[in-house]
Design an enzyme around this catalytic site. Structure first.
Site, PDB file in Angstrom:
ATOM      1  N   LEU A   1       0.854  -1.178   0.000  1.00 45.98           N
ATOM      2  CA  LEU A   1       0.000   0.000   0.000  1.00 45.98           C
ATOM      3  C   LEU A   1       0.889   1.226   0.000  1.00 45.98           C
ATOM      4  O   LEU A   1       1.945   1.235   0.646  1.00 45.98           O
ATOM      5  CB  LEU A   1      -0.902   0.028   1.244  1.00 45.98           C
ATOM      6  N   ASP A   2       0.460   2.271  -0.693  1.00 45.70           N
ATOM      7  CA  ASP A   2       1.195   3.535  -0.635  1.00 45.70           C
ATOM      8  C   ASP A   2       1.332   3.976   0.818  1.00 45.70           C
ATOM      9  O   ASP A   2       0.472   3.681   1.659  1.00 45.70           O
ATOM     10  CB  ASP A   2       0.459   4.625  -1.415  1.00 45.70           C
ATOM     11  N   ARG A   3       2.378   4.708   1.115  1.00 50.18           N
ATOM     12  CA  ARG A   3       2.635   5.150   2.478  1.00 50.18           C
ATOM     13  C   ARG A   3       1.424   5.850   3.085  1.00 50.18           C
ATOM     14  O   ARG A   3       1.080   5.622   4.244  1.00 50.18           O
ATOM     15  CB  ARG A   3       3.833   6.105   2.490  1.00 50.18           C
TER      16      ARG A   3
END
Length: 660
Positions: free
Chosen positions: A72-74
């Site tokens: 997942l993106d940060r």
């Protein structure tokens, strides 16, 4: 009585509530926003994989194996799955690679308009500058679900041969209030930034996504709400869900929320959430002073909370107690104390710093802790392993500006073999970093006798040679003019002036005087030298600050070969939609220009500056000589008051620093 908690409990490896499911084959977590799945840098410790492994080892699992199949993106929150055994990898990998895993996200957008309540987005994604992606619409744009299904297989076969990579996402309108809406998203492919770039391409960038032009929000409002797959051991269908964070509902309602309305428990929760975002700093173990809460950037406007060892310093900004917009003092202090600190100090910072005549008055900076136990009058904190003396009860400032931590690290990296000049040096923290980095010699300049003595103590604590690393009590303007006339040149100059400063005979304002100051600093740079210039004046935008520096370099006859904006530390997040309070630029210069060669004598490397008496800010056309170093045996007096950036006032002068 409030239970006393260890401050280490603010920074656990994993909060138990993050674990959604766990068995011998899988562990599924609810990843918070702001936490990377897996950091590429080996030295990083604040990504989910590293923290989860540390958590498992703490439970007695020596191997702590984690198989990574999903990222997942940060800034995206929600369901994140790992395998716990190597034997489970093949079954899970087949499902992710074969796109049979069903992933459901929720995104907040504005301007949905009269679009169909459901549909399919099809784009080709190509890289764009700045780490972003760009979406190229497939012919025909969005299609009906039935037609899209018939074409999916053929499109997938053409995926690698066509320009860009195919991205397919199905959307459904969940809820709409006025101009704002929540969308359910089901990606059929897994591309970099897929959901973010596809929604932006159709004019619906996700709220809180500045990279793709999203409207303002407290964070990126994208959440991985559900994950469905077949269990690798049993083959049975397994569904993992994460509750939608409250910030989505608050944004959808578009109602201005009072973060203090929920009482002590709500404010304490917000402080703990903010502390969680500092895990990487706190658990590195070489830094014991950091900012836990940075105002509106952490959802608590007009409040900052700083950690110094086992004590906290709470600063309240703006209106006076009880006035509209002022944070409730006792509520904030009680919430801070519940974090487990031994003691809590208070700094009350009025909206107009000019009302502060004596920053040591009890109404602004009580000398003793207002909650819990007093700290020692003076003690040492660490920053990247370097020691600095602090005093929590001695005025508005403590002895170190925490927002400059990463700039000090950069100075340490640049200083080897260099001649370093630290201007408006306060307690000499930049010089300490330079000496630790191997600076050949340094000069540290500040107008306050008290902080000059303090700077000398900080340098002595790391064994700096006082003959090579000189501390000078002087006003900076005349000192710089004398330095330029004496042909003294430095390889690295640090220029971090107060927003406002006042002596008996003159005034300085960063808004009007920074350009002239920077021109003087450029004049003492050696060819190939660097100037680290900073301002925390909120009225100076970053673009204007850079213009000041370019104009100053031209006036000084310097050729700027690079001008680089430097980011703030992660514990000083900007308010959503606002520019950072601290602007930092590293300017590198080349050989002297023709103007400089014609108008100034050549530099003589290594020439020492002759000592002279201190002088006030220079008047037009008159340069003051160098100021003498304060005698080592002289007792330290209280440092000059510089608002939220400086300590208490010395009797003969008043200088003010903008709020940090």
């Amino acid at each position: 009585m409030t239970p006393r908690l260890s401050l280490s409990e603010l920074f656990p490896d994993i909060h138990p509530t993050w674990i959604l499911a766990e068995d011998g084959d899988l562990i599924v977590v609810d990843k918070p926003a702001g936490l990377s799945t897996h950091a590429p840098e080996a030295e990083r410790i604040d990504d989910m994989v590293t923290r989860l492994r540390a958590f498992l080892r703490g439970r007695g699992d020596a191997e702590a194996y984690l198989g990574i199949h999903q990222r997942l993106d940060r800034d995206t929150s929600g369901v994140l799955l790992f395998t716990r055994r190597r034997e489970a990898n093949a079954a899970v990998a087949r499902q992710f690679e074969g796109r049979t895993v069903q992933k459901t996200y929720v995104a907040a957008v504005s301007g949905f308009g009269d679009r169909p309540p459901r549909g399919t987005l099809r784009h080709r994604l190509v890289p764009a500058p700045g780490g972003a992606m760009r979406a190229l619409a497939e012919t025909g744009g969005a299609r009906e679900d039935r037609a899209a299904k018939r074409e999916d297989r053929a499109a997938k076969r053409e995926d690698r041969a066509a320009s860009g990579v195919l991205a397919i996402t199905r959307y459904r309108l969940l809820e709409r209030r006025g101009d704002r809406a929540l969308l359910e998203l089901r990606p059929e492919t897994g591309r970099t930034h897929q959901l973010r770039v596809q929604l932006a391409a159709i004019g619906l960038p996700i709220a809180g996504d500045p990279l793709y032009g999203g409207p303002e929000a407290p964070r990126l409002l994208l959440h991985a709400a559900e994950l469905r797959l077949d269990h690798p051991a049993t083959g049975a269908a397994a569904t993992f869900r994460s509750q939608l964070p409250a910030v989505f509902e608050a944004w959808l309602a578009a109602a201005p929320a009072d973060p203090y309305a929920g009482g002590v428990a709500a404010v304490e929760r917000a402080m703990r959430e903010a502390a969680e975002r500092r895990y990487g700093i706190a658990r590195a173990r070489d830094t014991t002073a950091l900012r836990l809460v940075h105002g509106a950037g952490d959802g608590l406007p007009s409040v900052s909370v700083d950690l110094y060892g086992e004590h906290l310093v709470v600063s309240l900004f703006g209106a006076g107690e009880g006035e509209p917009g002022a944070p409730p003092r006792d509520l904030v202090l009680d919430a801070a104390h519940r974090l487990g600190a031994k003691g809590v100090y208070l700094k009350a910072r009025p909206k107009h710093a000019s009302v502060i005549v004596d920053a040591r008055r009890e109404e602004f900076a009580p000398r003793h802790a207002v909650r819990g136990e007093d700290a020692p009058e003076e003690f040492t904190v660490l920053e990247h392993g370097l020691p600095f003396k602090v005093r929590l009860g001695d005025g508005l400032s403590t002895g170190i500006f925490l927002d400059q931590r990463e700039n000090r690290r950069r100075v340490r990296e640049l200083a080897r073999g260099a001649r370093v000049l630290n201007l408006f040096a306060y307690t000499g923290a930049f010089t300490v970093a330079a000496v630790a980095g191997g600076a050949r010699e340094s000069v540290t300049v500040d107008v306050s006798r008290g902080v000059v003595a303090w700077a000398r103590d900080n340098l002595a604590a790391i064994g700096a040679d006082p003959a090579a690393h000189v501390v000078v009590e002087a006003d900076v303007f005349p000192w710089l003019k004398a330095a330029a006339q004496s042909d003294r040149r430095f390889d690295l100059v640090v220029l971090d002036p107060p927003s406002f400063a006042t002596t008996k005979k003159s005034r300085f304002s960063a808004a009007s005087d920074f350009g002239a100051l920077a021109a003087l600093a450029f004049r003492v740079l050696a060819p190939g030298g660097r100037l680290l210039a900073c301002t925390n004046h909120r009225g100076i935008a970053r673009a204007r600050f850079r213009r000041h520096l370019h104009e100053a370099a031209r006036e000084a006859g310097c050729d700027v070969v690079q001008m680089k904006d430097l980011p703030d530390p992660v514990d000083f997040p900007s308010e959503p939609g606002a520019e950072s309070h601290l602007k930092s630029v590293l300017a590198s210069v080349g050989a002297p220009s023709a103007r400089a060669r014609e108008g100034a004598p050549p530099a003589r490397a290594g020439k020492a500056a002759p000592p002279a008496k201190a002088a006030p800010f220079a008047k037009a056309g008159k340069a003051a000589p160098f100021a003498k170093a304060a005698p080592p045996a002289r007792a330290a007096k209280a440092p000059a008051a510089r608002g939220a950036r400086r300590g208490p006032a010395a009797p003969a002068r008043t200088t003010r620093r903008g709020a940090r």
